[in-house]
Motif scaffolding. Sequence first.
Motif, PDB file in Angstrom:
ATOM      1  N   THR A   1       1.482   6.623  -6.983  1.00  0.00           N
ATOM      2  CA  THR A   1       0.367   7.467  -7.413  1.00  0.00           C
ATOM      3  C   THR A   1       0.695   8.943  -7.227  1.00  0.00           C
ATOM      4  N   LEU A   2       1.327   9.265  -6.098  1.00  0.00           N
ATOM      5  CA  LEU A   2       1.662  10.662  -5.832  1.00  0.00           C
ATOM      6  C   LEU A   2       2.635  11.215  -6.875  1.00  0.00           C
TER       7      LEU A   2
ATOM      8  N   THR B   1       7.595  17.081  -6.813  1.00  0.00           N
ATOM      9  CA  THR B   1       8.093  15.710  -6.655  1.00  0.00           C
ATOM     10  C   THR B   1       9.613  15.665  -6.758  1.00  0.00           C
TER      11      THR B   1
ATOM     12  N   LEU C   1       0.816  -1.212   0.000  1.00  0.00           N
ATOM     13  CA  LEU C   1       0.000   0.000   0.000  1.00  0.00           C
ATOM     14  C   LEU C   1       0.851   1.266   0.000  1.00  0.00           C
ATOM     15  N   ALA C   2       1.902   1.286   0.812  1.00  0.00           N
ATOM     16  CA  ALA C   2       2.753   2.482   0.886  1.00  0.00           C
ATOM     17  C   ALA C   2       3.391   2.769  -0.473  1.00  0.00           C
ATOM     18  N   ASN C   3       3.878   1.726  -1.123  1.00  0.00           N
ATOM     19  CA  ASN C   3       4.514   1.907  -2.429  1.00  0.00           C
ATOM     20  C   ASN C   3       3.508   2.347  -3.488  1.00  0.00           C
ATOM     21  N   LYS C   4       2.313   1.766  -3.445  1.00  0.00           N
ATOM     22  CA  LYS C   4       1.262   2.173  -4.392  1.00  0.00           C
ATOM     23  C   LYS C   4       0.918   3.647  -4.205  1.00  0.00           C
ATOM     24  N   THR C   5       0.859   4.066  -2.950  1.00  0.00           N
ATOM     25  CA  THR C   5       0.547   5.474  -2.664  1.00  0.00           C
ATOM     26  C   THR C   5       1.633   6.393  -3.207  1.00  0.00           C
ATOM     27  N   LEU C   6       2.894   6.024  -2.987  1.00  0.00           N
ATOM     28  CA  LEU C   6       4.003   6.849  -3.477  1.00  0.00           C
ATOM     29  C   LEU C   6       4.022   6.895  -4.998  1.00  0.00           C
TER      30      LEU C   6
END
Length: 269
Positions: A244-245, A254, A237-242
């Motif tokens: 996406t950001l 960024t 989840l953390a990697n998916k969030t990063l």
Amino acid sequence: MNRRLCLITGASAGIGAEFARQYAALGWDLAITARRKDRLEMLATELEATHKITVIPLVQDLARANSADKILETLAGQGRHVDALVNNAGYGLPGTFFNTGWKDQAAFIRVLYSAPVELTHKVLPGMAERGYGRIINVASLAGYAPGTAGHTLYASVKAGLIKFSESINAECAAGGHKDIHCTALCPGFTWSEFHDVNGTREDTDKMPKWMWMEAAPVVRAGIDAVNKGSPVIVPGLANKTLATLTRILPEPLTRTLAGRQSKRYRRTE
């Protein structure tokens, strides 16, 4: 041989060894390659005893121009072909583009990009002939992030592997090869020997624990994704969030954020 065979590069430790363990548990025969003979033979002995499969250890340095041919010729000589390919071999090259020699940079490109592309090119015809194939290219979350100082070619190579995997997956589908899939696996920070080898363990250990994943769920996500025909998978989840950001935030922001964060774990001296 009735069992399918999976060729895994960089299989002596970390994500590569975990790929070997998970494919072995699924009943696949293995060809595992790396430079460390003792590690390969130890892993082969473990997996053959545990899963009653055949493991072929192949000591090979992918930085050498003829390494891919030697691997495939050895397998052909034993009457085996590659049904799944995991291009996992890789490492970090500390320092900047300015203070590292071209010989080191060229070897880096060879191991992390040219060799995976060459192996893919050479196993695809056989996969097409048999009507089955799985290719996993271990890329990185870094392939989504802006380039930063240090490890200069790492992000660009990983970004290239992502696009390459997407294209191969699309070509196979468009060409009617419905059971040949190619996936870019894009992990973030994963517990392995990667950071010990490149001398950044002390720095990376200071990073928040939520940014790290164990190798097992990373590998499981890659295998599940390639079986489903997904061209790219970002595990966790953390990697998916990063990831996406990096797509939705303004690029200047960024770049600034990535530059600040990279100073914590990338050496530029």
